[in-house]
Design a protein around this motif. Structure first.
Motif, short mmCIF file in Angstrom:
data_model
loop_
_atom_site.label_atom_id
_atom_site.label_comp_id
_atom_site.label_asym_id
_atom_site.label_seq_id
_atom_site.Cartn_x
_atom_site.Cartn_y
_atom_site.Cartn_z
N SER A 83 0.85 -1.20 0.00
CA SER A 83 0.00 0.00 0.00
C SER A 83 0.88 1.25 0.00
CB SER A 83 -0.87 0.01 1.26
OG SER A 83 -0.04 0.23 2.39
N GLY A 84 0.26 2.41 -0.23
CA GLY A 84 1.02 3.67 -0.27
C GLY A 84 1.80 3.91 1.02
N GLY A 85 1.12 3.67 2.16
CA GLY A 85 1.79 3.88 3.44
C GLY A 85 2.96 2.94 3.62
N GLU A 86 2.78 1.67 3.19
CA GLU A 86 3.87 0.69 3.32
C GLU A 86 5.04 1.07 2.42
OE1 GLU A 86 1.44 -3.39 4.46
OE2 GLU A 86 1.49 -2.70 2.38
N GLN A 87 4.70 1.53 1.20
CA GLN A 87 5.78 1.95 0.29
C GLN A 87 6.57 3.10 0.91
OE1 GLN A 87 4.55 2.77 -3.71
NE2 GLN A 87 3.60 0.77 -3.99
N GLN A 88 5.84 4.04 1.54
CA GLN A 88 6.55 5.16 2.15
C GLN A 88 7.44 4.67 3.29
OE1 GLN A 88 8.10 7.58 1.62
NE2 GLN A 88 6.66 9.28 1.53
N ARG A 89 6.99 3.66 4.01
CA ARG A 89 7.82 3.16 5.10
C ARG A 89 9.06 2.44 4.58
NH1 ARG A 89 4.19 0.03 9.07
NH2 ARG A 89 2.62 0.02 7.42
N VAL A 90 8.91 1.80 3.41
CA VAL A 90 10.10 1.21 2.78
C VAL A 90 11.09 2.33 2.43
CG1 VAL A 90 10.99 -0.05 0.79
CG2 VAL A 90 8.86 -0.78 1.85
N GLY A 91 10.53 3.44 1.90
CA GLY A 91 11.37 4.59 1.57
C GLY A 91 12.11 5.11 2.80
N ILE A 92 11.40 5.12 3.94
CA ILE A 92 12.03 5.60 5.18
C ILE A 92 13.12 4.64 5.64
CG2 ILE A 92 11.61 6.07 7.62
CD1 ILE A 92 8.78 7.06 6.77
N ALA A 93 12.82 3.32 5.52
CA ALA A 93 13.84 2.33 5.90
C ALA A 93 15.09 2.52 5.05
CB ALA A 93 13.28 0.92 5.72
N ARG A 94 14.91 2.78 3.74
CA ARG A 94 16.06 2.99 2.87
C ARG A 94 16.84 4.25 3.29
NH1 ARG A 94 14.74 4.05 -3.27
NH2 ARG A 94 14.14 6.06 -2.41
N ALA A 95 16.11 5.27 3.74
CA ALA A 95 16.77 6.52 4.12
C ALA A 95 17.62 6.36 5.38
CB ALA A 95 15.73 7.62 4.30
N VAL A 96 17.17 5.50 6.32
CA VAL A 96 17.89 5.42 7.59
C VAL A 96 18.83 4.22 7.69
CG1 VAL A 96 16.07 6.65 8.83
CG2 VAL A 96 16.03 4.14 8.74
N VAL A 97 18.78 3.31 6.70
CA VAL A 97 19.52 2.05 6.84
C VAL A 97 21.02 2.28 6.93
CG1 VAL A 97 19.80 1.52 4.38
CG2 VAL A 97 19.55 -0.33 6.02
N GLY A 98 21.51 3.32 6.28
CA GLY A 98 22.95 3.62 6.34
C GLY A 98 23.33 4.43 7.57
N ARG A 99 22.37 4.64 8.48
CA ARG A 99 22.55 5.42 9.70
C ARG A 99 23.19 6.77 9.42
NH1 ARG A 99 24.97 0.73 13.56
NH2 ARG A 99 23.40 -0.86 13.09
N PRO A 100 22.56 7.55 8.55
CA PRO A 100 23.11 8.87 8.26
C PRO A 100 22.85 9.81 9.43
CG PRO A 100 21.01 8.64 7.17
CD PRO A 100 21.29 7.32 7.86
N PRO A 101 23.70 10.79 9.65
CA PRO A 101 23.46 11.74 10.74
C PRO A 101 22.31 12.70 10.42
CG PRO A 101 25.53 12.23 9.60
CD PRO A 101 25.00 10.98 9.00
N VAL A 102 22.00 12.87 9.14
CA VAL A 102 20.95 13.83 8.75
C VAL A 102 19.87 13.10 7.96
CG1 VAL A 102 20.43 15.85 7.33
CG2 VAL A 102 22.55 15.78 8.66
N LEU A 103 18.61 13.42 8.28
CA LEU A 103 17.50 12.81 7.57
C LEU A 103 16.62 13.92 7.00
CD1 LEU A 103 15.97 10.21 6.87
CD2 LEU A 103 14.88 10.32 9.10
#
Lengths: 331, 219
Positions: B139-159
């Motif tokens: 679903s759209g919400g799940e896709q967005q959560r995948v996007g969020i997981a991709r954004a934080v998976v490298g443990r960047p200091p800035v999001l």
């Protein structure tokens, strides 16, 4: 672990970016090798995912490469033929009528001592007449002749058998001798063959150059399409920090695989052509009483062909990538 | 962690997207960036991502003055920033796991570490049992959560997030915003562009408002 409860406001944790940058050379080398391996495998799988269109690309590249290669093979085979003919190349020295047998033998001895002469065979006029009488069927007429009209003959084999120029130089030198009435060099056709081979070689070279450029362009276009198809992926990879080299790598491998496949196709096409020619050629050789067969590319030649295909593929991919990847900026 | 000092951006067509913008986002802080469309929110995020250069002024991210980062330094700079897009920008030809793993593959982690971190990130966004799913089946919400997981998976200091709840219903939006708030609590610097004022004014975080390229309020 990325579990929130385990990290209670981790103030002292160093920034991850710095931690990544501080990783050692060995780790980075391993990562580099890993990505190369992954890119190579992924691009090969992507190519095999579309077997028909990939096969067509391979075939096009293969045909473009097989054409100059088979022409080159033809030339090589002709050159082999020229060598075997040159082995028998010799000068015929017809001596003056006044020269008697002893003088002829002496002359043969003198000529055979020259540096540029490999050997001299002496054919006496009596023997020549004998052979002529037997083979021509004009025995009665020949018997009716008062004297032997044939001259003594010296067959001189030059030391340098492959060079037409050398045998002509030798002929010029020998025709200056007073005892020699006439020198016949049967090298005109050999000279023509050599000329033809030289022209053929130039044609093959030009053709190979043109077709190589064609292969580079074909593969460049194929890679351009691959880049078009993966625009969004390239943009996303750039946005999450993929370097140019990282983005480029899979496309270079795609080009490499197309080129290598094309090289294999070219080697197979060449072998096929040679195999289909083999029968008629040996029949022809048998008709001429010659021990002569076609020589193909061999293992080494085929490997070189595959390698050349790979290089052309890489070059094509590189051209496409450097022209088209820059156009895909993240938006 | 993010600092804008009198930053202006004028595009080639003469449009002033940002005028003399100055503000800071501190470590552990979540800041909302709001304003009408065309107010300069996207331009501001693009400057942080080094997709654009400012015409005047200075942008500092993770302690780096961005004007000093050359073309070759851009990928490394971007690896220090996680980004969440309004339209998710997932790669639809590969499963969820591979999408989330992308930043780690780029950074060159080995397979074991990639697996560990991807699962941790998916666990955090509640999609651990979807790692083999293809994005289209979500679903759209799940896709967005995948996007969020991709954004934080490298443990960047800035999001960064650009309208992360743009296509979601209010309940899902609140859930997503709560995720971002959690990330800020564990030490990330989070900047979210959103025009969903009714939602973000309920969350107690600083709001920076842009109007026609100018900073008109921060509270």
């Amino acid at each position: 672990m990325w579990v929130l409860t385990n990290v209670p406001r981790a103030k002292k944790r160093p920034p991850e970016g710095a931690r990544v940058a501080r990783r050692g050379v060995v780790t980075r080398y391993r990562a580099w090798v890993r990505h190369h391996r992954a890119s190579a495998a992924d691009s090969l799988l992507k190519i095999l995912d579309h077997p028909v269109s990939s096969m067509l690309t391979w075939l096009v590249v293969g045909i473009a490469m097989a054409l100059p290669v088979s022409l080159m093979l033809t030339l090589d085979n002709l050159r082999g033929l020229e060598g075997s003919v040159a082995d028998e190349a010799s000068l015929s020295l017809f001596l003056a009528e006044s020269v008697d047998t002893a003088a002829a033998r002496a002359l043969a001895q003198t000529i055979s001592e020259r540096d540029d002469v490999a050997g001299v065979r002496y054919h006496s006029r009596d023997k020549a007449l004998e052979e002529f009488r037997e083979q021509s069927g004009f025995a009665d007429i020949i018997d009716g002749l008062g004297s032997n009209p044939l001259p003594h003959l010296l067959l001189v084999t030059p030391r340098d058998r492959t060079s037409v120029a050398a045998s002509e130089d030798l002929a010029a030198a020998l025709s200056g001798l007073p005892a020699v009435a006439e020198v016949v060099v049967d090298s005109a056709w050999l000279r023509r063959l050599q000329g033809l081979l030289a022209v053929g070689e130039r044609i093959v070279l030009t053709l190979a150059l043109l077709l190589s450029m064609g292969v580079v362009l074909i593969l460049g276009n194929t890679i351009r399409l691959a880049i078009e198809n993966r625009r969004e992926e390239i943009r996303v990879v750039r946005l999450v920090g993929g370097s140019n080299a990282f983005v480029r790598r899979p496309f270079l491998y795609t080009g490499l695989w197309y080129g290598v496949g094309g090289g294999v196709a070219a080697a197979m096409l060449t072998a096929l052509g040679l195999w289909s020619l083999g029968g008629p050629v040996s029949a022809l050789a048998a008709a001429y009483d010659a021990e002569w067969s076609l020589s193909g590319l061999g293992i080494v030649g085929s490997c070189q062909l595959v390698l050349a295909g790979g290089v052309l593929g890489l070059v094509g991919a590189w051209v496409a990538v450097s022209r088209h990847l820059r156009a895909v900026e993240p938006a | 962690m993010i600092s804008f000092e009198r930053v202006s951006k004028r595009y080639d067509n003469g449009h002033d997207a940002l005028r003399e913008v100055s503000f800071d986002v501190n470590r552990d802080e979540l800041v909302f960036l709001t304003g009408h469309s065309g107010a300069g929110k996207s331009t501001l995020l693009r400057l942080i991502m080094l997709m654009e250069q400012p015409t005047r002024g200075r942008v500092v991210v993770n302690g780096n003055d961005l004007s000093r980062i050359g073309r070759r330094g851009v990928p490394a700079h971007r690896r220090g920033i996680g980004v969440v897009f309004q339209n998710h920008r997932l790669l639809f030809d590969r499963p969820v796991f591979d999408n989330v793993a992308l930043p780690l593959t780029i950074a060159g982690y080995d397979d074991r570490e990639v697996g560990r971190r991807v699962r941790a990130a998916l666990d955090k966004v509640g999609l651990l049992d979807h790692e083999r799913a293809m994005p289209v089946t979500l679903s759209g919400g799940e896709q967005q959560r995948v996007g969020i997981a991709r954004a934080v998976v490298g443990r960047p200091p800035v999001l960064l997030a650009d309208e992360p709840t743009g296509n979601l219903d209010p309940a899902l939006s609140a859930e997503i915003m709560q995720l971002f708030a959690d990330f800020a609590r564990v030490g990330l610097t989070v900047l979210i562009a959103s025009h969903d004022l009714s939602l973000i004014s309920r969350l107690r975080h600083r709001i920076v408002t842009l109007r026609e390229g100018r900073l008109v309020g921060t509270h």
